[in-house]
Design an enzyme around this catalytic site. Sequence first.
Site, PDB file in Angstrom:
ATOM      1  N   LYS A 111       0.829  -1.206   0.000  1.00  0.00           N
ATOM      2  CA  LYS A 111       0.000   0.000   0.000  1.00  0.00           C
ATOM      3  C   LYS A 111       0.867   1.261   0.000  1.00  0.00           C
ATOM      4  CE  LYS A 111      -1.707   1.616   3.935  1.00  0.00           C
ATOM      5  NZ  LYS A 111      -1.714   3.047   4.305  1.00  0.00           N
ATOM      6  N   ASN A 112       1.824   1.334   0.927  1.00  0.00           N
ATOM      7  CA  ASN A 112       2.619   2.551   1.053  1.00  0.00           C
ATOM      8  C   ASN A 112       3.514   2.793  -0.155  1.00  0.00           C
ATOM      9  OD1 ASN A 112       1.478   3.108   3.532  1.00  0.00           O
ATOM     10  ND2 ASN A 112       3.099   2.100   4.705  1.00  0.00           N
ATOM     11  N   CYS A 165      -4.201  13.095  12.817  1.00  0.00           N
ATOM     12  CA  CYS A 165      -4.019  11.646  12.718  1.00  0.00           C
ATOM     13  C   CYS A 165      -4.135  11.038  14.098  1.00  0.00           C
ATOM     14  CB  CYS A 165      -2.657  11.324  12.116  1.00  0.00           C
ATOM     15  SG  CYS A 165      -2.315   9.567  11.998  1.00  0.00           S
ATOM     16  N   ARG A 178       2.421  13.833  12.843  1.00  0.00           N
ATOM     17  CA  ARG A 178       3.001  13.607  11.526  1.00  0.00           C
ATOM     18  C   ARG A 178       2.972  14.874  10.653  1.00  0.00           C
ATOM     19  NH1 ARG A 178       1.417   7.679   9.273  1.00  0.00           N
ATOM     20  NH2 ARG A 178      -0.729   8.101   9.788  1.00  0.00           N
ATOM     21  N   ASP A 185       4.649  -0.114  12.185  1.00  0.00           N
ATOM     22  CA  ASP A 185       3.376  -0.632  11.683  1.00  0.00           C
ATOM     23  C   ASP A 185       3.142  -2.098  12.033  1.00  0.00           C
ATOM     24  OD1 ASP A 185       2.467   1.727  10.662  1.00  0.00           O
ATOM     25  OD2 ASP A 185       2.977   1.305   8.583  1.00  0.00           O
ATOM     26  N   ARG A 242      -8.383   0.085   4.539  1.00  0.00           N
ATOM     27  CA  ARG A 242      -7.329   0.980   4.084  1.00  0.00           C
ATOM     28  C   ARG A 242      -6.032   0.232   3.818  1.00  0.00           C
ATOM     29  NH1 ARG A 242      -5.591   4.365   7.939  1.00  0.00           N
ATOM     30  NH2 ARG A 242      -4.338   5.277   6.266  1.00  0.00           N
TER      31      ARG A 242
END
Length: 425
Positions: free
Chosen positions: A22-23, A118, A123, A309, A401
């Site tokens: 995803k990133n 967030c 961030r 993560d 997501r």
Amino acid sequence: MDQIIVHGNGPLKGEIPIAGAKNACLALMPATLLTDQPLTLTNAPRLSDIRTMTELLQSLGAEVASLQDGQVLALSSHDLASHRADYDIVRKMRASILVLGPMLARDGRAEVSLPGGCAIGARPVDLHLRALEAMGAELDLRDGYVHAKAPSGGLRGAVFEFPLVSVGATENALMAATLARGTTVLKNAAREPEIVDLAQCLRAMGAQIEGEGTGTITIEGVQALRGATHPVVTDRIELGTYMLAPAMCGGEVECLGGRIDLLAAFCEKLDEAGISVEETSRGLKVARRNGRVRSVDVTTAPFPGFPTDLQAQFMALMCLAEGKSVLEETIFENRFMHAPELMRMGARIDVHGGQAVVTGVDKLRGAPVMATDLRASVSLILAGMAAEGQTTVSRVYHLDRGYEHVVRKLRGVGAHVERLKEEQT
């Protein structure tokens, strides 16, 4: 609102295909803004964040087609209709800021809404802006937007050292530098596999880049980039998440497409905990060795360190480990919000600021719990799979997501997991 129902079950067996990252994909998609020729991304993940980036690029006038059930993205930015990234889209996803550098580099102007807050930390985007300013960009922050303009003749090469390692800021600066006049040197750059993947894609488009994967990246600007086809790198966070499933439940699972080099620090911690990780011709085979999982201390760090993560998911494993473990979070504040939910299931966790002390228990018990963010949501599913009885996870929209077909993949290896749609609950 959808819920996921999890029943504790025995050992898992089978294989799980790991999607594209995803990133990585969220950084690769804005690269289309650097050229008027087509960019094709293969092995794309099918996630809500990808749909949000698609919506943003289309609002700018880019064409984005989803092919082969969403696993191929065909992008083209031959004629941009707008240089304004609106708040209504940007607020949904912080990665939207990654359109700033490419638009500024190619057309010399951009207006991008500042991202919202967030749940896991502030961030801020100041490092993105400071890197672009070093290349000569004129920035004006007003009305919640970054109004950016390149100097006459375009962005120019510069030497810029990030005061803190930032993946997003490195990506934005890297893309902008490909079309800047002269040489750009990015020091203290992020080293994540997603940075390497972006650099490889940009190089296929004609960019001149050296040093990706190290702390210093050198970019020699070119006049124009061309189209290319590029496969998105394996999602190391999805990989690590599913590696923890057999670690918690027992059995053996092969994660297709997995590579140890993507998660070396994480694999070392699994080994310390008593989890076997074996490379195969198709990926990584994971199994719990004999006996109970051992407690292991973890400190999150930028790549090649232990990924933030995967902290929530690893905490779920440590809840069942023998002994006491200390998990220290150094990347984001407020990233232990899953701890109280795990405690509802019988976990023993004591949080002090950026440190959580986990004392392992013999068993967890199913309970109603609530997901607080993307990684927390999947940590609760893993805990439910290893718990006695039923666990009901609410607010699972976070999952969409970052994990495609999570229920299907876990059921494929024997987990008792079900998603209840809103109309059923």
